[in-house]
Scaffold this motif. Structure first.
Motif, PDB file in Angstrom:
ATOM      1  N   GLU B   7       0.856  -1.179   0.000  1.00 31.57           N
ATOM      2  CA  GLU B   7       0.000   0.000   0.000  1.00 31.57           C
ATOM      3  C   GLU B   7       0.889   1.224   0.000  1.00 31.57           C
ATOM      4  OE1 GLU B   7      -3.553   0.107   1.894  1.00 31.57           O
ATOM      5  OE2 GLU B   7      -3.968  -1.806   0.941  1.00 31.57           O
ATOM      6  N   LYS B   8       0.578   2.137  -0.855  1.00 30.23           N
ATOM      7  CA  LYS B   8       1.352   3.354  -0.940  1.00 30.23           C
ATOM      8  C   LYS B   8       1.310   4.158   0.358  1.00 30.23           C
ATOM      9  CE  LYS B   8       2.281   4.586  -5.423  1.00 30.23           C
ATOM     10  NZ  LYS B   8       1.880   3.702  -6.462  1.00 30.23           N
ATOM     11  N   PRO B   9       0.119   4.597   0.757  1.00 27.05           N
ATOM     12  CA  PRO B   9       0.096   5.455   1.943  1.00 27.05           C
ATOM     13  C   PRO B   9       0.340   4.608   3.180  1.00 27.05           C
ATOM     14  CG  PRO B   9      -2.127   4.918   1.274  1.00 27.05           C
ATOM     15  CD  PRO B   9      -1.216   4.222   0.330  1.00 27.05           C
ATOM     16  N   GLN B  10       0.938   5.198   4.184  1.00 28.80           N
ATOM     17  CA  GLN B  10       1.113   4.435   5.407  1.00 28.80           C
ATOM     18  C   GLN B  10      -0.255   4.184   6.016  1.00 28.80           C
ATOM     19  OE1 GLN B  10       1.435   7.602   5.066  1.00 28.80           O
ATOM     20  NE2 GLN B  10       1.904   8.728   6.910  1.00 28.80           N
ATOM     21  N   ALA B  11      -0.646   2.906   6.013  1.00 26.93           N
ATOM     22  CA  ALA B  11      -1.988   2.533   6.463  1.00 26.93           C
ATOM     23  C   ALA B  11      -2.288   3.167   7.808  1.00 26.93           C
ATOM     24  CB  ALA B  11      -2.102   1.022   6.555  1.00 26.93           C
ATOM     25  N   ALA B  12      -3.399   3.868   7.894  1.00 27.03           N
ATOM     26  CA  ALA B  12      -3.679   4.517   9.155  1.00 27.03           C
ATOM     27  C   ALA B  12      -5.140   4.476   9.541  1.00 27.03           C
ATOM     28  CB  ALA B  12      -3.222   5.972   9.116  1.00 27.03           C
ATOM     29  N   VAL B  13      -6.005   4.633   8.592  1.00 27.51           N
ATOM     30  CA  VAL B  13      -7.381   4.889   8.978  1.00 27.51           C
ATOM     31  C   VAL B  13      -8.280   3.658   9.022  1.00 27.51           C
ATOM     32  CG1 VAL B  13      -7.804   7.319   8.681  1.00 27.51           C
ATOM     33  CG2 VAL B  13      -7.346   5.915   6.689  1.00 27.51           C
ATOM     34  N   LYS B  14      -8.440   3.034   7.882  1.00 25.16           N
ATOM     35  CA  LYS B  14      -9.457   1.983   7.828  1.00 25.16           C
ATOM     36  C   LYS B  14      -8.848   0.709   7.272  1.00 25.16           C
ATOM     37  CE  LYS B  14     -14.056   1.435   8.278  1.00 25.16           C
ATOM     38  NZ  LYS B  14     -14.084  -0.012   8.414  1.00 25.16           N
ATOM     39  N   LEU B  15      -9.352  -0.414   7.733  1.00 27.02           N
ATOM     40  CA  LEU B  15      -8.858  -1.694   7.260  1.00 27.02           C
ATOM     41  C   LEU B  15      -9.968  -2.451   6.557  1.00 27.02           C
ATOM     42  CD1 LEU B  15      -6.964  -2.915  10.457  1.00 27.02           C
ATOM     43  CD2 LEU B  15      -5.975  -1.874   8.417  1.00 27.02           C
ATOM     44  N   THR B  16      -9.622  -3.088   5.453  1.00 29.04           N
ATOM     45  CA  THR B  16     -10.594  -3.989   4.855  1.00 29.04           C
ATOM     46  C   THR B  16     -10.689  -5.234   5.740  1.00 29.04           C
ATOM     47  OG1 THR B  16      -8.980  -5.223   3.576  1.00 29.04           O
ATOM     48  CG2 THR B  16      -9.857  -3.236   2.584  1.00 29.04           C
ATOM     49  N   ARG B  17     -11.748  -5.987   5.516  1.00 30.58           N
ATOM     50  CA  ARG B  17     -11.916  -7.190   6.316  1.00 30.58           C
ATOM     51  C   ARG B  17     -10.750  -8.141   6.135  1.00 30.58           C
ATOM     52  NH1 ARG B  17     -18.023  -9.218   5.611  1.00 30.58           N
ATOM     53  NH2 ARG B  17     -17.673  -8.096   3.667  1.00 30.58           N
ATOM     54  N   ALA B  18     -10.350  -8.312   4.878  1.00 35.10           N
ATOM     55  CA  ALA B  18      -9.261  -9.251   4.595  1.00 35.10           C
ATOM     56  C   ALA B  18      -7.970  -8.811   5.276  1.00 35.10           C
ATOM     57  CB  ALA B  18      -9.063  -9.361   3.087  1.00 35.10           C
ATOM     58  N   ARG B  19      -7.727  -7.544   5.212  1.00 33.58           N
ATOM     59  CA  ARG B  19      -6.508  -7.009   5.819  1.00 33.58           C
ATOM     60  C   ARG B  19      -6.539  -7.174   7.325  1.00 33.58           C
ATOM     61  NH1 ARG B  19      -2.077  -4.667   6.246  1.00 33.58           N
ATOM     62  NH2 ARG B  19      -1.622  -2.419   6.067  1.00 33.58           N
ATOM     63  N   ARG B  20      -7.646  -6.860   7.894  1.00 29.99           N
ATOM     64  CA  ARG B  20      -7.800  -7.002   9.344  1.00 29.99           C
ATOM     65  C   ARG B  20      -7.563  -8.448   9.769  1.00 29.99           C
ATOM     66  NH1 ARG B  20     -13.601  -6.222  10.459  1.00 29.99           N
ATOM     67  NH2 ARG B  20     -13.559  -8.398   9.918  1.00 29.99           N
TER      68      ARG B  20
END
Lengths: 118, 118
Positions: B7-20
């Motif tokens: 992921e380009k931006p440093q993940a910060a705000v919301k997560l998809t279900r799969a990612r979570r």
DNA sequence: TCGACGTTTCGACAACTATCGAATTGATTG
DNA sequence: CAATCAATTCGATAGTTGTCGAAACGTCGA
């Protein structure tokens, strides 16, 4: 299968390593997490069948997942008649969240608040 | 084995279900969590061997766990020469913590303490 | 009491995973 | 180049876990 977690005080502050692992394992299954979301966002405690509607799993599997959530101490179950009503155990997810936040570099040593009483 | 999370931006705000789910699975192993704690609390990025000291696992297993953490996007690795330096990816644990806190009954006016339901 | 219903338990199976030793890759250095 | 070291990959194995069907349990209503 780990022994059932029973704790007198509503778990809020600190988690042992074993407990933290148990909770993470319980949350790490997508169906179980979905189940937990339903339970947590329901206005009143759900029965097993209610919580499992639209989950493509049979009753036996549903029961298994519910037991995992209860064993991990994430939900509590009130058994009345033939129904088992499940609800989120307050403070548990918050405690886990705290121990995660504590790992972030900018971690402030304070607690985080679910509901700023305002 | 899930595909590597990029992921380009440093993940910060919301997560998809799969990612979570991927992150939760990565954290749900006690050795991996321990590893992550070491990485997170080190003053500077650790090499693989450094992070694995005092973990009773062989190099192959260590490498496997590190890959899991990286695949889940929880850590990032800077490869310089023969050393691979690992550091915590900022915002990821925070995002997970947020999605956990969101499940707690935030609008909880009078908190009647959970009577030990029995 | 009988049957229907919600839930759990049992037994089995397939898929996944943590683990290891051995072999391999890649970089540094003598 | 050859040796060494950090890290990964490979192949195998034991243990765990998600899933199901079938059976059992407990409750309620007819």
């Amino acid at each position: 299968m780990t022994a059932k977690v029973v704790e007198k005080p509503q778990a809020a502050v600190k988690l042992t390593r074993a407990r933290r692992t148990a909770i993470l394992k319980a949350l790490a299954d997508p169906r179980r997490f979905e189940l937990l979301v339903r339970i947590a966002s329901a206005p009143s405690p759900l029965s097993c069948a209610e919580a499992g509607t639209a989950l493509p799993i049979c009753a036996a599997t549903l029961s298994h997942h519910i037991k995992e959530l209860e064993t991990a101490g994430v939900i509590s179950i009130r058994r009345v008649g033939k129904f088992h009503y499940m609800s989120l155990r307050p403070g548990v997810l918050e405690a886990l969240a705290s121990s995660l936040i504590a790992l972030e570099p900018n971690a402030r040593p304070g607690k985080l608040s679910t509901s700023p009483q305002s």
